[in-house]
Design a protein around this motif. Structure first.
Motif, short mmCIF file in Angstrom:
data_model
loop_
_atom_site.label_atom_id
_atom_site.label_comp_id
_atom_site.label_asym_id
_atom_site.label_seq_id
_atom_site.Cartn_x
_atom_site.Cartn_y
_atom_site.Cartn_z
N GLY A 159 6.15 0.01 8.76
CA GLY A 159 6.65 -1.12 7.64
C GLY A 159 5.22 -1.59 6.77
N ASP A 160 4.23 -1.20 6.98
CA ASP A 160 2.77 -1.58 6.46
C ASP A 160 2.73 -0.78 5.06
OD1 ASP A 160 2.18 -3.54 7.99
OD2 ASP A 160 0.69 -2.37 9.19
N ALA A 161 2.98 0.60 5.03
CA ALA A 161 2.71 1.25 3.89
C ALA A 161 3.88 2.02 3.68
CB ALA A 161 1.47 2.01 3.95
N LYS A 162 3.94 2.55 2.09
CA LYS A 162 4.86 3.88 1.92
C LYS A 162 3.63 4.84 2.07
CE LYS A 162 8.59 1.59 0.58
NZ LYS A 162 9.83 1.98 1.22
N VAL A 163 4.23 6.29 2.64
CA VAL A 163 3.41 7.28 2.96
C VAL A 163 4.13 8.68 2.52
CG1 VAL A 163 2.28 8.82 4.74
CG2 VAL A 163 2.59 6.14 4.94
N LEU A 189 0.80 -1.29 0.04
CA LEU A 189 -0.10 -0.15 -0.03
C LEU A 189 0.87 1.41 -0.08
CD1 LEU A 189 -2.86 1.33 0.55
CD2 LEU A 189 -2.39 1.09 2.93
N ALA A 190 0.45 2.15 -0.65
CA ALA A 190 1.15 3.53 -0.71
C ALA A 190 -0.05 4.37 -0.23
CB ALA A 190 1.61 3.99 -2.16
N ILE A 191 0.44 5.56 0.39
CA ILE A 191 -0.69 6.49 0.99
C ILE A 191 -0.20 8.00 0.59
CG2 ILE A 191 -1.81 7.51 3.03
CD1 ILE A 191 -1.26 4.73 4.49
N LEU A 192 -1.05 8.74 0.08
CA LEU A 192 -0.78 9.97 -0.01
C LEU A 192 -1.70 10.76 0.79
CD1 LEU A 192 0.15 12.63 -1.42
CD2 LEU A 192 -1.38 12.54 -3.35
N SER A 193 -1.25 11.54 1.85
CA SER A 193 -1.74 12.01 2.78
C SER A 193 -1.52 13.75 3.11
CB SER A 193 -1.69 11.44 4.12
OG SER A 193 -2.44 11.60 5.00
N ARG A 202 5.87 10.73 -9.31
CA ARG A 202 7.04 9.95 -9.21
C ARG A 202 7.31 8.98 -8.10
NH1 ARG A 202 12.47 13.26 -8.79
NH2 ARG A 202 11.75 12.85 -6.64
N SER A 203 6.91 9.27 -7.00
CA SER A 203 7.18 8.49 -5.77
C SER A 203 6.04 7.09 -5.90
CB SER A 203 6.78 9.28 -4.52
OG SER A 203 7.93 10.21 -4.26
N LEU A 204 5.03 7.73 -6.33
CA LEU A 204 3.87 6.78 -6.35
C LEU A 204 4.15 5.51 -7.61
CD1 LEU A 204 0.75 9.12 -6.11
CD2 LEU A 204 1.56 7.07 -4.32
N LEU A 205 4.64 6.09 -8.54
CA LEU A 205 5.22 4.97 -9.56
C LEU A 205 6.46 4.37 -9.23
CD1 LEU A 205 4.99 7.87 -12.68
CD2 LEU A 205 3.34 5.39 -12.27
N VAL A 206 7.22 4.69 -8.35
CA VAL A 206 8.32 4.03 -8.04
C VAL A 206 7.82 3.27 -7.01
CG1 VAL A 206 10.25 4.21 -6.23
CG2 VAL A 206 10.11 5.81 -8.03
N GLY A 207 6.84 3.43 -6.25
CA GLY A 207 6.09 2.49 -5.09
C GLY A 207 5.44 1.41 -5.99
#
Length: 190
Positions: free
Chosen positions: A56-60, A33-37, A77-82
């Protein structure tokens, strides 16, 4: 003692005590999971608790308003790397009620910049360099609409795989109550 020294002193004690062990994880998010907050301080720990997440559960990724302003910017870019490098399979855009970016005025920020000594020439240079300064600094009128817009930008990005679920939520900054604005698992008619 200044803030940096306080933090460095705390860090020394933290490392020496071995407290870092409880936070051990690898670079791959356990829940894929990736989160944009938003960067709002009220939801720093609340977000993890309300979503039932641990280290460790998600990229934030955090920014003002939880928005993607530009499809070629660092958030996208960060979401695409994720997705492509870190095994992310779902993305959540999580905005919050009572956000400072709701109704945010670029002129208010620029006036504060001027008051802080930023020369008018710097502002004019940006305005005449092809940068939509006011657009870049403008907030939004409604958190739900902003979430929908950001989810759409992410889903429509030419490098975002169609199978990646992109969800949109709004969290209450006091109670942590989540409202689903976009369920990325549901297929919508286009």
């Amino acid at each position: 003692m200044n803030l940096l020294n306080e933090i460095i002193d705390h860090n020394k004690r933290f490392v020496e005590s071995g407290k870092y062990v409880e936070f051990f994880s690898d670079k791959y998010p356990e829940k894929k999971l990736a989160i944009l907050s938003c960067m709002d301080t009220r939801i720093l720990e609340l977000l993890y608790a309300a979503l039932g997440l641990k280290n460790g559960d998600a990229k934030v990724i955090r920014n003002a308003g939880a928005v993607v302003l530009h499809p070629w910017g660092s958030v996208m870019r960060s979401l695409l790397v994720g997705v492509f490098d870190l095994h992310v399979e779902e993305i959540m855009v999580v905005a919050h009620h009572d956000c400072g970016m709701c109704g945010f005025s670029p002129e208010r920020l620029l006036n504060k910049a001027r008051a802080a000594g930023i020369p008018e020439a710097n502002i004019n240079t940006l305005r005449h360099a092809g940068i939509d300064l006011d657009g870049w600094l403008t907030g939004f009128d409604n958190a739900d609409d902003s979430v929908r817009h950001t989810v759409n930008l992410i889903k429509q990005h030419p490098l975002m795989p169609a199978h990646i679920a992109v969800h949109g939520l709004v969290i209450h900054p006091t109670t942590g109550k989540l409202t689903v604005v976009v369920d990325g698992n549901k297929k919508t008619a286009e």
